[in-house]
Scaffold this active site. Sequence first.
Site, PDB file in Angstrom:
ATOM      1  CB  SER A 255      -0.853   0.012   1.220  1.00 52.21           C
ATOM      2  OG  SER A 255      -0.190   0.315   2.478  1.00 52.21           O
ATOM      3  CE  LYS A 256      -1.933   6.313  -3.491  1.00 49.46           C
ATOM      4  NZ  LYS A 256      -3.004   5.283  -3.512  1.00 49.46           N
ATOM      5  NE  ARG A 257      -0.279   2.702   6.242  1.00 52.97           N
ATOM      6  CZ  ARG A 257      -1.238   2.860   7.088  1.00 52.97           C
ATOM      7  NH1 ARG A 257      -0.990   2.517   8.404  1.00 52.97           N
ATOM      8  NH2 ARG A 257      -2.449   3.373   6.994  1.00 52.97           N
TER       9      ARG A 257
END
Length: 493
Positions: A255-257
């Site tokens: 994910s973008k995290r």
Amino acid sequence: MSDKLVRVRFAPSPTGYLHVGGARTALFNWLYARHHNGTFILRIEDTDRTRYREDALQDLMDGLRWLGLEWDEGPEVGGDYGPYFQSQRLALYQEYAQKLVKEGHAYQCYCSPERLAALRQSQRGGDQTGYDRRCRTLTARERADYEAQGIVPVIRLAVPLEGQTSFHDVIHGDTIVENSTLDDIVLLKSDGYPTYHLANVVDDHLMAISHILRADEWLPSVPRHVLLYRAFGWEIPVYAHLPVILSPTGKGKLSKRHGGVAVRDFRREGYLPEAMVNFLARLGWSYDDKTEFFTRQELIAKFDLEGVNRSPAAFSYDKLDWMNGFYIRQLGLDDLAQRLLPFLIGVGLPADLTTVRRIAPLVQERLKRLAEVVEWTDFFFSAELDYDPQLLIGKKMTAAQSLAVLSRARETLARLSAFDEGALEPALRALAEEMGLKAGQLLGVIRVAVTGKEVAPPLFGTLAILGREKVLQRLDKAVELLREMSSGPVIAQ
RNA sequence: GGCGCAUUCGUCUAGCGGCCUAGGACACCGCCCUCUCAAGGCGGAGAUCGGGGGUUCAAAUCCCCCAUGCGCUACCA
């Protein structure tokens, strides 16, 4: 190759930016097609009007093209099996759905979303899940009543109540499921659009898709698709479900995290498409026990479903960086300069190709990502340097020594007949010796004065490119800064 | 909850019954090289192959059970 005709497709939904996971799926399809002299098709599954995004299609195509995954059929290139947008094939799905209803393989369902939600609510925790098939046994009269009320039905697949459905997957082997665990999935929504299941099966058949390579998350829906193929009396394609890509920690989806996940992010950071392709190919696929690097041609020659892994793979930015650095080092200097220039100009530096070409060899083996060129070389293009004067005082040196070093260096460089590496190096080394300093001490001070950084590209080459005028000017500025410092309040060490 | 999939160094992986006292790569540590940082070279540490039962002369490799993780369980894909 004597294989049967290979036709594969990448079938994304235009709901967001092209994700590396999607890119990997596309890559495997593309490689499989190229390896078998087959056809790679791009089909746009835009059947969800609520999640549709206008700019997604362009991003998708840009990303695929940037990676060099050209499609043989699809948007902008056409083909004999179009249209390649599902939203333009609505009549087809309706026709096939009606056919199934007529033949008893599917039925109209008039249940309201509210009833279905309530149903799910009541099933929570229990063994029984899925639609309860209430409309499956409706009489003609009951149906007519609903129709009279103006309720637009969905069409559901009538899954066999008993027996088993089995299928084979090239990567996962055989799987058998009890039909009783399958529910009557919706094929056609009340808005006239098909669900993924219907559209996918109809299109794969109509487009003569021979192999379905897609992400693992689709594995559970295969039995339903198999049932659909059977209901239509169509041949089932070869399935190959690819392992998902996990976050660097190995827990959960990427994910973008954790960093960039969209192909465009990687592009903007300065990853080379050839490095991305190589890296993505190795995520879930391996050739032998030692080879890490593959050219595109080698990938095409060696890629095979047999080398595809079953288990999910964690994405590693570290390894990608390493690989990207390797590819950057393989680049020709002209090529590298061409690729570097946009990154410099992009941040507003007055860079030009000629200068960047001269700088390229200085930074080539230091870059992991092209975007890093900015921090490495901005001082070549900036008019004014902005740095902490404290840095001018070298390691194991006093302010007075640094001052002396800069003054002497200035004299030496001003006198130099030729301002190139060949002349600079011996002159400065001699100066260091003369002053009883290690070369590193002398060069370190000059480095800060001239680049504003403690860490910078090799100094002799840097000075030569900067040119005498700029170098002397920056040396003067540094001397000035040092004088101001020593005349100001004494700073405790 | 139900169904399905997966499980070898931190990570990517090799391994498909004996070649494994488990090999390579990234990351990490040390040394060399060196004007800083890199790159490069050399070396090191790191996995009793998720756990437990079998089968076999022999199992990371075959079978069973369990555990854990992930996915699906939408008129989303």
